[in-house]
Each structure stands twice: as C-alpha cells, then as structure tokens.
Scaffold this active site. Structure first.
Site, PDB file in Angstrom:
ATOM      1  N   CYS A   1      -0.356  -2.375  -4.986  1.00 13.92           N
ATOM      2  CA  CYS A   1       0.572  -1.130  -5.067  1.00 13.92           C
ATOM      3  C   CYS A   1       0.735  -0.609  -6.234  1.00 13.92           C
ATOM      4  O   CYS A   1       1.211  -1.250  -7.187  1.00 13.92           O
ATOM      5  CB  CYS A   1       1.828  -1.434  -4.282  1.00 13.92           C
ATOM      6  SG  CYS A   1       1.777  -1.952  -2.672  1.00 13.92           S
TER       7      CYS A   1
ATOM      8  N   GLU B   1      -1.237   6.069  -5.049  1.00 19.36           N
ATOM      9  CA  GLU B   1      -0.447   4.960  -5.307  1.00 19.36           C
ATOM     10  C   GLU B   1      -0.744   3.660  -4.986  1.00 19.36           C
ATOM     11  O   GLU B   1      -0.070   2.661  -4.475  1.00 19.36           O
ATOM     12  CB  GLU B   1       0.886   5.334  -4.538  1.00 19.36           C
ATOM     13  CG  GLU B   1       1.733   6.464  -5.091  1.00 19.36           C
ATOM     14  CD  GLU B   1       2.697   7.035  -4.217  1.00 19.36           C
ATOM     15  OE1 GLU B   1       3.309   6.084  -3.413  1.00 19.36           O
ATOM     16  OE2 GLU B   1       3.112   8.236  -4.212  1.00 19.36           O
TER      17      GLU B   1
HETATM   18  P1  XMP Z   1      -0.125  -7.640  -0.304  1.00 18.08           P
HETATM   19  O1  XMP Z   1       0.523  -7.869  -1.572  1.00 18.08           O
HETATM   20  O2  XMP Z   1       0.038  -8.837   0.693  1.00 18.08           O
HETATM   21  O3  XMP Z   1       0.377  -6.693   0.265  1.00 18.08           O
HETATM   22  O4  XMP Z   1      -1.613  -7.396  -0.616  1.00 18.08           O
HETATM   23  C1  XMP Z   1       0.051  -5.873   1.235  1.00 18.08           C
HETATM   24  C2  XMP Z   1       1.083  -4.464   1.706  1.00 18.08           C
HETATM   25  O5  XMP Z   1       0.871  -3.763   0.668  1.00 18.08           O
HETATM   26  C3  XMP Z   1       1.296  -2.261   0.967  1.00 18.08           C
HETATM   27  N1  XMP Z   1       0.367  -1.392   0.578  1.00 18.08           N
HETATM   28  C4  XMP Z   1       0.432  -0.401  -0.343  1.00 18.08           C
HETATM   29  N2  XMP Z   1       1.331  -0.016  -0.893  1.00 18.08           N
HETATM   30  N3  XMP Z   1       0.137   1.614  -2.176  1.00 18.08           N
HETATM   31  C5  XMP Z   1       1.360   0.932  -2.024  1.00 18.08           C
HETATM   32  O6  XMP Z   1       2.368   1.336  -2.617  1.00 18.08           O
HETATM   33  C6  XMP Z   1      -0.887   1.312  -1.484  1.00 18.08           C
HETATM   34  O7  XMP Z   1      -2.113   1.907  -1.804  1.00 18.08           O
HETATM   35  C7  XMP Z   1      -0.953   0.296  -0.468  1.00 18.08           C
HETATM   36  N4  XMP Z   1      -1.767  -0.462   0.346  1.00 18.08           N
HETATM   37  C8  XMP Z   1      -1.228  -1.280   1.229  1.00 18.08           C
HETATM   38  C9  XMP Z   1       1.253  -2.410   2.589  1.00 18.08           C
HETATM   39  O8  XMP Z   1       2.535  -2.540   2.916  1.00 18.08           O
HETATM   40  C10 XMP Z   1       0.452  -3.813   2.882  1.00 18.08           C
HETATM   41  O9  XMP Z   1       0.807  -4.250   4.131  1.00 18.08           O
END
Ligand code: XMP
Length: 489
Positions: free
Chosen positions: A306, A426
């Site tokens: 993220c 993002e």
């Molecule tokens: P981890 O740390 O386990 O987190 O890889 C997975 C979670 O990240 C979120 N997610 C995003 N958040 N931009 C964001 O700000 C993104 O492009 C993005 N893609 C995923 C989502 O909640 C996921 O479950």
C-alpha cells in the site's frame, strides 16, 4: 483542526506482557473465532481479496484448513461466480451439478474435459436431465480408440448403481464399498440426475478435519464486491452461487456510498453475512455497523503493497486502528467482530492484532508467494518468486482496463479516457519469495498463535483479548526482539 496527543501504534511498536498461564500444552488452546456475528472459523485467518492472492484454489485451501478465502472482484460477474462455484463444488459430499458430456462426443474430448476440470469422471446426459451413463478416466485410458463416441464406452445407466436424494453420507459410503465402485449418481424417482457422490469426496472430511463447511457439507467461501452500478447485480449472483460471505471492500469504507450500499444489501438480503470496510476509526466502524454490517474490516494503509498513506497522507497505524474500532463498537453496543486487514508479516503480528481486539486477520503478501495464489512462479536472480500487487497499483489498473476491453465493458466516453490518463496509484507491484503450499504457512502461523495464547494464559481468543497487556517498546527493544549479535547460518 484537532491533533491527537496519544501516539498511533503498530505491531512493531509493542509487545505483549506474558501472563500466568494454566496452559500445559499448546494443543489445549482453541484458535477458533467469529468471522461475523453469524459465522465461525476454525482458525482466525482470511486470504485477501487481491488478484494476486485469492481465486478458487486459494479459497479451497484456506477453507480446508479452517480459515476463509475471499475471491477478489476484479473480473466479470460471470467469472467471479464461476470461482465461487468451483469452491462450492470441491467438497460437498454430493456434487450438485456434476460436469457432463454429450453422448456423441469423442473420448478425446472427454479426456480433455476431465483434465481441464480436474475430475476423474463425467456424467452423460440426454437433452433433458435424464442420466444415460458415466464415463471415467479409466474407461478413456483403456479404450483402444480415442475417436470412439462416449456412449460406446460409458457405463450405461442400466448397469449403474444409484441412490435417491435423501441418502446419508454413511449410507453412500456403505453402497460404494459393497459394490466396489467410486461414483454414485443421485437420481429422483423419475430418473432425473440431481447430483453425484464420489468416494474421494466422502474421504475428504478425514483428510481435512478442521475444514469449515456450510450446511450442505461444501467448503465456505467469501466473495468481494464494490459499490459500482453493477455491485448489487454482482451480490445477487454471488449469493445465488452459494457465497457464504459478501465482503464489501473499498479503499475508504467510511464513505456515504459504502454506507448506502451496506444498507441496500441488508434490505435486499436480510440474512446475508456482510463484511464491510475498510475503516480505521471508531466512527467509521459504527456507521457501517448501524447500516447492517455483520463484521468490520479495519486497515487504511498498513498493507505491504500500500502507498495510500504516502500518496494521501491518511491512515492510522494498524494496532491503534484495531483498538479504536474495538472500543468504539463496544461503546456503541455493537457485538460484531473485527477483521484486521493488512500489515501482518509474522504470527506474532497476528497475535498482537487479535489481542488488540480483532477476531481474525486478513493476509495478502504473505500468501501471494504460495502455490495456490493465482499466477505461476518466475525465476528472478536465480530465486523462485511470485508477483504481488496492490489493487490500487498501476499494474492492477492496467489489467482491469485490459479485461474490461476484452469483455466489451469498456467505458469509451471522453471523461473515462481522461480519468484513465490521470490514474494516481495507491499501491505498488512487487515480488515475494515462492513459499510452497499455503497449508505449510498456516501451520506455522497457527503454531505461533497457539504458543502466543499460552504466553497470554488464554484458552480462547476472547480470553487473549481480556488478558492482553501491551508494552510500548523502543527501537532498542525492537532490535532486541530480533536475532542479534549472531551470524545467521
Ligand atoms: P498485506 O500486508 O497482508 O496487506 O499484504 C493486504 C491488504 O492490503 C490492502 N491493499 C491495498 N491498500 N493500496 C492500498 O492502500 C493498494 O493498492 C492495496 N491493495 C491491497 C488490502 O486491504 C489487502 O487486504
């Protein structure tokens, strides 16, 4: 303008203080938990609804181990429904819509279909629903000519042992054993085919004793939806396909359109299990709970891929976000569970998230390297890796656009093109080490949790939360917590 004086904390900022423990063995603790206020899991872990993490294969593996996979929504409604159906078809002791083939098809076509669908047999039906016969891998392998028609080689219906729709699993097992057969069609009195029982499916409960299943014995699965114009149509189709939980997941869940969508879903599907998010504040969680959510997903920007916090300046460190939401929900009298989403890198992070008030955690990157995650591994610098990407990354946006074009759903208006030219990502794309089967990772994660619960003197996750005492640590404390002053072999 206001500024909070208390610091926002995340997993690495704290440790849990060990408590007097009545637990003699890690085996004595119970890692089961609430997923929503209506559903339970046997382990408190979900795989994230990301296109590099959860499709049917991951969802099956997660449910077999007692957790839950949430199928991502970055595909057409039909494709997502198919993914849900694949999970639902995997394990119920009666397969409700067994794969079928035309009697006039060739054996080669039957072999191809069995390979593509990953099954060992197909039913042969007439134009209506009447069963004509069964064809299995063995029939195809032993036949002298692959160009023969299926109906020349199949076991025809008059030679087949079948059962009625009311058969129990024990009765089916007995019949399969007595006749030394592997497949048992389920027929109505009129000979209409309504399902197929296979020896393999009957054996699976023994292989996966912790699997979470619905009332029909099928693996449970979650499916993500958004708030777009077709979101309600998607929700209807996913529920009709058997999805156990809808996860209404948008980047900023504390938004009017998300709250309205939860309300509309609740009205349209009073009994559906609805998870809503993501939020990082007590107000956000309360608004979604009031609108009718059965669980709240927490996390703005903690995920490994993220960049929301960098790009927008918004977010709350994840441990504080979980604690704020837990306290906010409790204070407002909502007894609904929290799913802590993002930033879990180790089993210790998961224990901290649960102790802080979450009932389960959602994991992305850690699972993206697994065999069951979509996409094949590649070799980078001599190492086997897999790709993970944020769903708001540029790469994900490009893929979405390409798939919209492919499916004829592209919005060709000038506004849409202008929007597209100005995508502000993002999230990032990255590679993670190939990690083998998710089962191995879950074993380590749940082992760590069991051990953590024994340090916390807790037989259950609720007890872990009641007993939890966090201590804020310094950078020296963080250093001390990791292996130090030794050379790792
Ligand atoms: P981890 O740390 O386990 O987190 O890889 C997975 C979670 O990240 C979120 N997610 C995003 N958040 N931009 C964001 O700000 C993104 O492009 C993005 N893609 C995923 C989502 O909640 C996921 O479950």
């Amino acid at each position: 303008m206001k500024i909070r004086s208390a610091k926002g904390l995340t997993f690495d900022d704290v440790l849990l203080v060990p408590k007097r423990s009545p637990i003699a063995s890690r085996r004595d603790v119970d890692p089961s938990t609430r997923l929503t206020d209506g559903l339970r899991l046997n382990i408190p872990i979900l795989s994230a609804n990301m296109d590099t993490v959860t499709e049917a294969a991951m969802a099956m593996a997660m449910a077999r181990e007692g957790g839950l996979g949430v199928i991502h929504r970055f595909m057409t409604i039909e494709q997502q429904v198919k993914q849900v159906e694949r999970v639902k078809r995997a394990e119920g002791f009666v397969v409700e819509a067994p794969y079928q083939i035309d009697p006039a098809a060739s054996l080669a076509a039957a072999a191809r279909m069995m390979a593509r669908r990953g099954v060992g047999g197909l039913v042969v039906k007439d134009d209506g629903d009447k069963l004509l016969g069964l064809i299995t891998k063995r029939d195809v392998m032993l036949a002298p000519d692959v160009h023969q028609r299926v109906d020349e080689v199949m076991t025809s219906v008059d030679q087949i042992v079948s059962v009625g729709p009311e058969v129990s699993a024990d009765e089916a097992r007995r019949i399969l054993y007595i006749h030394r057969i592997e497949k048992l069609p389920v027929l109505t009195d009129d000979g209409e085919l309504v399902g197929l029982i296979t020896a393999q499916d009957l054996m699976k409960p023994k292989r996966y004793p912790r699997a979470i299943k619905d009332e029909k014995g099928r693996l449970r699965v979650g499916a993500a939806i958004g708030v777009s114009a077709q979101a309600m149509e998607r929700a209807d189709a996913l529920l009709a396909a058997g999805a156990d939980v809808l996860v209404l997941d948008i980047a900023h869940g504390h938004a009017d359109h998300c709250i309205d969508m939860v309300r509309a879903l609740r009205r349209a599907h009073p009994d559906a299990q609805i998870v809503a998010g993501n939020v990082a504040s007590a107000d956000g969680a309360r608004d979604l709970a009031e609108a009718g959510a059965n669980a709240i997903k927490v996390g703005i920007g903690p995920g490994s891929i993220c960049t929301t916090r960098i790009v927008t300046g918004f977010g709350v460190p994840q441990l504080t976000a979980i604690m704020d939401v837990a306290e906010g929900l409790r204070g407002a009298g909502f007894d609904i569970p929290i799913i802590a989403d993002g930033g879990v890198k180790t089993s210790g992070d998961m224990v901290k998230a649960l102790a802080a008030g979450a009932s389960s955690v959602m994991i992305g990157s850690l699972f993206a390297g697994c065999e069951e995650a979509p996409g094949a591994p590649v070799i980078r610098d001599g190492r086997k890796v897999k790709v993970v990407r944020g769903m708001a990354s540029l790469g994900a946006a490009i893929s979405r656009k390409a798939s919209e074009e492919e499916n004829g759903e592209e919005d060709e208006s000038a506004e849409s093109q202008a929007e597209w030219d100005k995508v502000v990502p993002e999230g990032v794309e990255a590679v993670v080490p190939y990690r083998g089967h998710v089962r191995e990772i879950l074993y380590q994660m749940v082992g760590g949790l069991r051990s953590g619960m024994s340090y916390g003197g807790a037989f259950t996750i609720e007890e872990l939360q009641r007993n939890a005492e966090f201590i804020v640590i310094t950078p020296a404390g963080v250093r001390e917590s990791h292996p130090h002053d030794v050379r790792r072999v």
